[in-house]
Design an enzyme around this catalytic site. Sequence first.
Site, PDB file in Angstrom:
ATOM      1  N   ASP A  82      23.618 -64.567  77.267  1.00 35.95           N
ATOM      2  CA  ASP A  82      24.728 -64.196  78.142  1.00 35.95           C
ATOM      3  C   ASP A  82      24.259 -64.136  79.595  1.00 35.95           C
ATOM      4  O   ASP A  82      23.238 -63.518  79.899  1.00 35.95           O
ATOM      5  CB  ASP A  82      25.283 -62.838  77.707  1.00 35.95           C
ATOM      6  CG  ASP A  82      26.569 -62.466  78.421  1.00 35.95           C
ATOM      7  OD1 ASP A  82      27.375 -63.379  78.689  1.00 35.95           O
ATOM      8  OD2 ASP A  82      26.774 -61.270  78.699  1.00 35.95           O
ATOM      9  N   GLY A 181      31.935 -53.824  83.444  1.00 37.16           N
ATOM     10  CA  GLY A 181      31.998 -52.368  83.518  1.00 37.16           C
ATOM     11  C   GLY A 181      33.340 -51.864  83.022  1.00 37.16           C
ATOM     12  O   GLY A 181      34.197 -52.630  82.580  1.00 37.16           O
ATOM     13  N   HIS A 208      35.263 -62.647  79.911  1.00 32.53           N
ATOM     14  CA  HIS A 208      34.231 -61.639  80.140  1.00 32.53           C
ATOM     15  C   HIS A 208      34.884 -60.365  80.684  1.00 32.53           C
ATOM     16  O   HIS A 208      36.005 -60.379  81.169  1.00 32.53           O
ATOM     17  CB  HIS A 208      33.199 -62.157  81.140  1.00 32.53           C
ATOM     18  CG  HIS A 208      32.285 -63.192  80.572  1.00 32.53           C
ATOM     19  ND1 HIS A 208      30.959 -62.958  80.318  1.00 32.53           N
ATOM     20  CD2 HIS A 208      32.509 -64.479  80.197  1.00 32.53           C
ATOM     21  CE1 HIS A 208      30.406 -64.044  79.818  1.00 32.53           C
ATOM     22  NE2 HIS A 208      31.328 -64.980  79.731  1.00 32.53           N
ATOM     23  N   GLY A 209      34.152 -59.260  80.612  1.00 31.94           N
ATOM     24  CA  GLY A 209      34.646 -58.006  81.174  1.00 31.94           C
ATOM     25  C   GLY A 209      35.796 -57.407  80.401  1.00 31.94           C
ATOM     26  O   GLY A 209      36.711 -56.822  80.986  1.00 31.94           O
ATOM     27  N   SER A 211      35.678 -54.896  78.186  1.00 31.48           N
ATOM     28  CA  SER A 211      35.553 -53.473  77.857  1.00 31.48           C
ATOM     29  C   SER A 211      36.657 -52.664  78.532  1.00 31.48           C
ATOM     30  O   SER A 211      36.840 -52.744  79.745  1.00 31.48           O
ATOM     31  CB  SER A 211      34.194 -52.936  78.307  1.00 31.48           C
ATOM     32  OG  SER A 211      33.162 -53.418  77.489  1.00 31.48           O
ATOM     33  N   ASN A 230      34.208 -60.952  75.361  1.00 34.75           N
ATOM     34  CA  ASN A 230      32.909 -60.311  75.578  1.00 34.75           C
ATOM     35  C   ASN A 230      33.056 -58.802  75.783  1.00 34.75           C
ATOM     36  O   ASN A 230      33.861 -58.367  76.606  1.00 34.75           O
ATOM     37  CB  ASN A 230      32.221 -60.912  76.803  1.00 34.75           C
ATOM     38  CG  ASN A 230      31.596 -62.257  76.524  1.00 34.75           C
ATOM     39  OD1 ASN A 230      32.155 -63.069  75.792  1.00 34.75           O
ATOM     40  ND2 ASN A 230      30.435 -62.499  77.103  1.00 34.75           N
ATOM     41  N   VAL A 231      32.241 -58.036  75.061  1.00 35.81           N
ATOM     42  CA  VAL A 231      32.262 -56.576  75.162  1.00 35.81           C
ATOM     43  C   VAL A 231      30.829 -56.073  75.299  1.00 35.81           C
ATOM     44  O   VAL A 231      29.975 -56.389  74.466  1.00 35.81           O
ATOM     45  CB  VAL A 231      32.925 -55.940  73.920  1.00 35.81           C
ATOM     46  CG1 VAL A 231      32.813 -54.424  73.975  1.00 35.81           C
ATOM     47  CG2 VAL A 231      34.382 -56.363  73.823  1.00 35.81           C
ATOM     48  N   THR A 233      29.964 -52.938  78.025  1.00 35.55           N
ATOM     49  CA  THR A 233      29.979 -51.565  78.549  1.00 35.55           C
ATOM     50  C   THR A 233      30.593 -50.578  77.566  1.00 35.55           C
ATOM     51  O   THR A 233      30.119 -49.443  77.432  1.00 35.55           O
ATOM     52  CB  THR A 233      30.747 -51.524  79.882  1.00 35.55           C
ATOM     53  OG1 THR A 233      30.152 -52.454  80.779  1.00 35.55           O
ATOM     54  CG2 THR A 233      30.711 -50.136  80.492  1.00 35.55           C
TER      55      THR A 233
END
Length: 284
Positions: A82, A181, A208-209, A211, A230-231, A233
């Site tokens: 990643d 984040g 992405h991002g 979370s 994608n996870v 944080t």
Amino acid sequence: MYVVSTKQMLNNAQRGGYAVPAFNIHNLETMQVVVETAANLHAPVIIAGTPGTFTHAGTENLLALVSAMAKQYHHPLAIHLDHHTKFDDIAQKVRSGVRSVMIDASHLPFAQNISRVKEVVDFCHRFDVSVEAELGQLGGQEDDVQVNEVDALYTNPAQAREFAEATGIDSLAVTIGTAHGMYASAPVLDFSRLENIRQWVNLPLVLHGASGLSTKDIQQTIKLGICKINVATELKNAFSQSLKNYLTEHPEATDPRDYLQSAKSAMRDVVSKVIADCGCEGRA
């Protein structure tokens, strides 16, 4: 063979109308939770790591763990690089056995991004390794790389097609309003932009991002073409907060095999929820 590339996983997701979650792991406990939960739910998952994670744990160690756990649970797994940026680093890890790569040159001008990504694609495809690249930049922080929210660039739909065709990538990471984040307030995702990108590009798309995104937003992105979520944080926060709480309540605790159980339970809840949001239960 249980350690696989992400290409077939994501193509299956694209045809099936679901997404495959990519969980960034940071230690043995994170990997145990992700693999055990995925196997119990018969869900495809990707084990992802940033350069910092591979440095922390060791490439050979991570590959050995993923291979052993995939065989133990009879569950196909992909191990994925990643946000890797250096060709030599990627090449070394591919030669070690990694079969899925994200080359991140999104900080470069468009033409240079294409050139850097194509170099990686040409190398990786010789080893049957799938390649993801990003067009546009996410805000927030990944490892030591900070992107100011104001300067974060969204993906241009027309450029996305040119980028995909010129590089030969297998999947495209798009930027539509997410950030690395957790969010102080709910992000406003540009769904119309995502729909436009889908019309220009037929590759599996990556978000992405993720979370902290709502179930509704995640499922809407999947309807509009996202095939990989994608996870990172969210897992880290669940682990660390649960561990802090446990040690505060049990200051006498000294055995990691005991006090890490609460942290694993908290992460298990996150993994189960993400798998449900992605609609991939029973798809492995």
